[in-house]
Design a protein around this motif. Structure first.
Motif, PDB file in Angstrom:
ATOM      1  N   LEU A   1      14.652   6.388  77.774  1.00 31.10           N
ATOM      2  CA  LEU A   1      15.618   5.324  77.508  1.00 31.10           C
ATOM      3  C   LEU A   1      16.308   4.998  78.829  1.00 31.10           C
ATOM      4  CD1 LEU A   1      16.995   3.444  75.531  1.00 31.10           C
ATOM      5  CD2 LEU A   1      18.601   5.283  74.980  1.00 31.10           C
ATOM      6  N   ALA A   2      16.069   3.780  79.328  1.00 36.52           N
ATOM      7  CA  ALA A   2      16.528   3.422  80.672  1.00 36.52           C
ATOM      8  C   ALA A   2      17.857   2.687  80.654  1.00 36.52           C
ATOM      9  CB  ALA A   2      15.484   2.552  81.363  1.00 36.52           C
ATOM     10  N   GLU A   3      18.151   1.963  79.593  1.00 38.48           N
ATOM     11  CA  GLU A   3      19.414   1.216  79.515  1.00 38.48           C
ATOM     12  C   GLU A   3      19.683   0.833  78.072  1.00 38.48           C
ATOM     13  OE1 GLU A   3      19.783  -2.147  82.180  1.00 38.48           O
ATOM     14  OE2 GLU A   3      21.576  -2.897  81.173  1.00 38.48           O
ATOM     15  N   VAL A   4      20.954   0.817  77.720  1.00 41.15           N
ATOM     16  CA  VAL A   4      21.392   0.340  76.410  1.00 41.15           C
ATOM     17  C   VAL A   4      22.365  -0.810  76.630  1.00 41.15           C
ATOM     18  CG1 VAL A   4      22.599   0.916  74.256  1.00 41.15           C
ATOM     19  CG2 VAL A   4      21.249   2.677  75.443  1.00 41.15           C
TER      20      VAL A   4
ATOM     21  N   VAL B   1      22.286  21.085  83.239  1.00 39.92           N
ATOM     22  CA  VAL B   1      21.059  20.687  82.551  1.00 39.92           C
ATOM     23  C   VAL B   1      20.020  20.296  83.599  1.00 39.92           C
ATOM     24  CG1 VAL B   1      20.026  19.093  80.900  1.00 39.92           C
ATOM     25  CG2 VAL B   1      22.378  19.896  80.572  1.00 39.92           C
TER      26      VAL B   1
ATOM     27  N   ARG C   1      16.393  18.726  84.309  1.00 38.19           N
ATOM     28  CA  ARG C   1      15.421  17.850  83.653  1.00 38.19           C
ATOM     29  C   ARG C   1      14.273  17.518  84.606  1.00 38.19           C
ATOM     30  NH1 ARG C   1      20.269  15.039  82.668  1.00 38.19           N
ATOM     31  NH2 ARG C   1      21.049  15.309  80.556  1.00 38.19           N
TER      32      ARG C   1
ATOM     33  N   ASP D   1      28.628   4.416  66.785  1.00 39.38           N
ATOM     34  CA  ASP D   1      27.168   4.336  66.905  1.00 39.38           C
ATOM     35  C   ASP D   1      26.538   5.718  66.881  1.00 39.38           C
ATOM     36  OD1 ASP D   1      24.522   3.071  67.779  1.00 39.38           O
ATOM     37  OD2 ASP D   1      24.862   4.666  69.244  1.00 39.38           O
ATOM     38  N   LYS D   2      25.441   5.830  66.131  1.00 38.30           N
ATOM     39  CA  LYS D   2      24.672   7.078  66.138  1.00 38.30           C
ATOM     40  C   LYS D   2      23.236   6.832  66.583  1.00 38.30           C
ATOM     41  CE  LYS D   2      27.702   9.505  63.230  1.00 38.30           C
ATOM     42  NZ  LYS D   2      27.927   9.180  61.808  1.00 38.30           N
TER      43      LYS D   2
ATOM     44  N   ALA E   1      17.194   7.859  71.655  1.00 37.82           N
ATOM     45  CA  ALA E   1      16.936   8.506  72.950  1.00 37.82           C
ATOM     46  C   ALA E   1      16.090   9.760  72.760  1.00 37.82           C
ATOM     47  CB  ALA E   1      18.253   8.858  73.632  1.00 37.82           C
ATOM     48  N   ARG E   2      16.475  10.590  71.804  1.00 40.36           N
ATOM     49  CA  ARG E   2      15.751  11.851  71.603  1.00 40.36           C
ATOM     50  C   ARG E   2      14.345  11.598  71.061  1.00 40.36           C
ATOM     51  NH1 ARG E   2      18.894  14.045  67.779  1.00 40.36           N
ATOM     52  NH2 ARG E   2      20.709  12.699  68.066  1.00 40.36           N
TER      53      ARG E   2
ATOM     54  N   SER F   1      21.791   7.994  70.486  1.00 43.93           N
ATOM     55  CA  SER F   1      21.319   9.361  70.723  1.00 43.93           C
ATOM     56  C   SER F   1      20.060   9.656  69.909  1.00 43.93           C
ATOM     57  CB  SER F   1      22.425  10.387  70.447  1.00 43.93           C
ATOM     58  OG  SER F   1      22.788  10.380  69.094  1.00 43.93           O
TER      59      SER F   1
END
Lengths: 251, 251
Positions: free
Chosen positions: A41-44, A219, A221, A24-25, A31-32, A28
């Motif tokens: 993005l809270a859940e996949v 990171v 945020r 899968d691409k 999301a970006r 991401s």
């Protein structure tokens, strides 16, 4: 009180992801893209090409979030059942969208003409609008807060591009990264303390082993760029006071 | 009637996946590993580093499937909350596992010794067993049907390696691929008809645009290799009868 956070769920639909055949691409890239729109993005959920699994994921994610995106399963073949499953989830009929039929007739005019399979790609849940596909023939679909996108990443990207700026969101999450050649387990308390000193900030620690050495990126945020900058300055000072060399922008 | 299908769910835990910063690699590697064990990956949920989201995903996926795997969030830092969240989901306490403490003491003997953060990685839900980590110090964790793995892909891979052959499964799904330089929309009915003629088989159609031409790969999946072979032969014959050139093993 706290600022409004806008969230999206994503349902990735396809046996090829769950079998491991296809990497899968879309997670991401979506999301970006969402972050630029000020949406988190809270859940996949990745689900197979089975109606009841798609329906369950769609109904859970669309009710828990401001928006739901789906990828995959909108092509012309028998394993493309996303439109039917989402219509079932919403309790509406499937209809041929006139503008989608016209688009497909135009697209296939020089490619052998439309046939029944190709016209499948004009089917939408009743009441839907189209999302422009600037790459190939079949459009994406918007119904309520649900955005039905293609699964092939460069086509997905084109549909996202067509949606840019059309969704209401909040402030984007801003992130900055610093790195250090340190085992994260040596400075764990220092990280946690830095996070506690700043409101509305999350510090993620991402360790790696590279060039024979242990290191980590940190990171930071937050939605407020000033908070991110202050936390980065604080964390940098803390690490340096602990004898660690800090590498700006990460390793 | 029909053979028993063994399924697994996967919870990918981590803000870095949902922010788009990190490209997930564990879904595909775990999917492929599971298939060798005769277990199908039935659903994936990607959730953030937040207890209530982890608890909800863990409880849904472990009850719906024979197994649940999780990746991520088992390191030494404040954002590593997977063990606590899973213990909460199962309603058990978190304890230090003596063998994990011993392993970490050994591993860190030449790396500065254990500290509080490092001992966090010996914490497990009460009643858990350890999964050997052949790559770095901290072990994975098994409790009931839940397998808690690292998020860094090469460490995840080492833990999967340690689990190989230990899980009960059924027959692996066998797949074979053929390809053709054809628009899938031209042969959609032919594909659906081939699938209908064979029991227990799924044909996936994966289109692409490459070298300026449209093509598609057709993946035939079933647990019985003879059914896969028969379907491939049938589909090849159907495509050739339709004037299409078929490329063995796909494009």
């Amino acid at each position: 009180m706290g600022e409004r956070i806008w969230t999206a769920g994503l349902a990735v639909i396809g046996d090829e992801i769950l079998s491991g055949r296809t990497q899968d691409k879309n997670v991401s890239q979506i999301a970006r893209w969402l972050n630029v729109q000020g949406i988190r993005l809270a859940e996949v959920r990745v689900v197979p090409d089975r109606t009841e699994k798609i329906v369950a994921a769609v109904n859970a994610l669309r009710s828990e979030n401001d928006y739901l995106f789906t990828t995959g399963g909108i092509g012309p073949t028998h394993d493309d059942i996303t439109v039917d499953a989402i219509a079932a989830a919403l309790g509406v009929a499937v209809v041929h969208h006139p503008a989608a039929v016209a688009t497909l007739e135009r697209y296939y005019e020089s490619r052998g003409g439309v046939n029944e399979a190709r016209l499948r790609m004009a089917r939408v849940p009743d009441g839907a609008e189209l999302i422009e596909n600037r790459v190939s023939g079949a459009p994406g679909i918007k119904i309520g807060n649900v955005f039905i996108l293609a699964g092939v990443p460069h086509i997905t990207a084109g549909m996202l591009d067509a949606l840019t700026g059309t969704l209401e969101g909040g402030r984007p999450v801003v992130s900055r990264t610093i790195g250090s050649w340190v085992a994260e387990s040596e400075i764990a308390e220092l990280l946690a303390a830095a996070e506690r000193r700043h409101d509305g900030v999350a510090i993620g620690s991402y360790p790696f082993f590279r060039e024979g050495r242990t290191g980590a990126n940190f990171v930071v945020r937050a939605t407020d760029p000033a908070v991110v900058d202050a936390t980065i300055a604080d964390l940098t000072a803390s690490l340096e006071a602990d004898g660690r060399q800090v590498i700006a922008d990460g390793i």
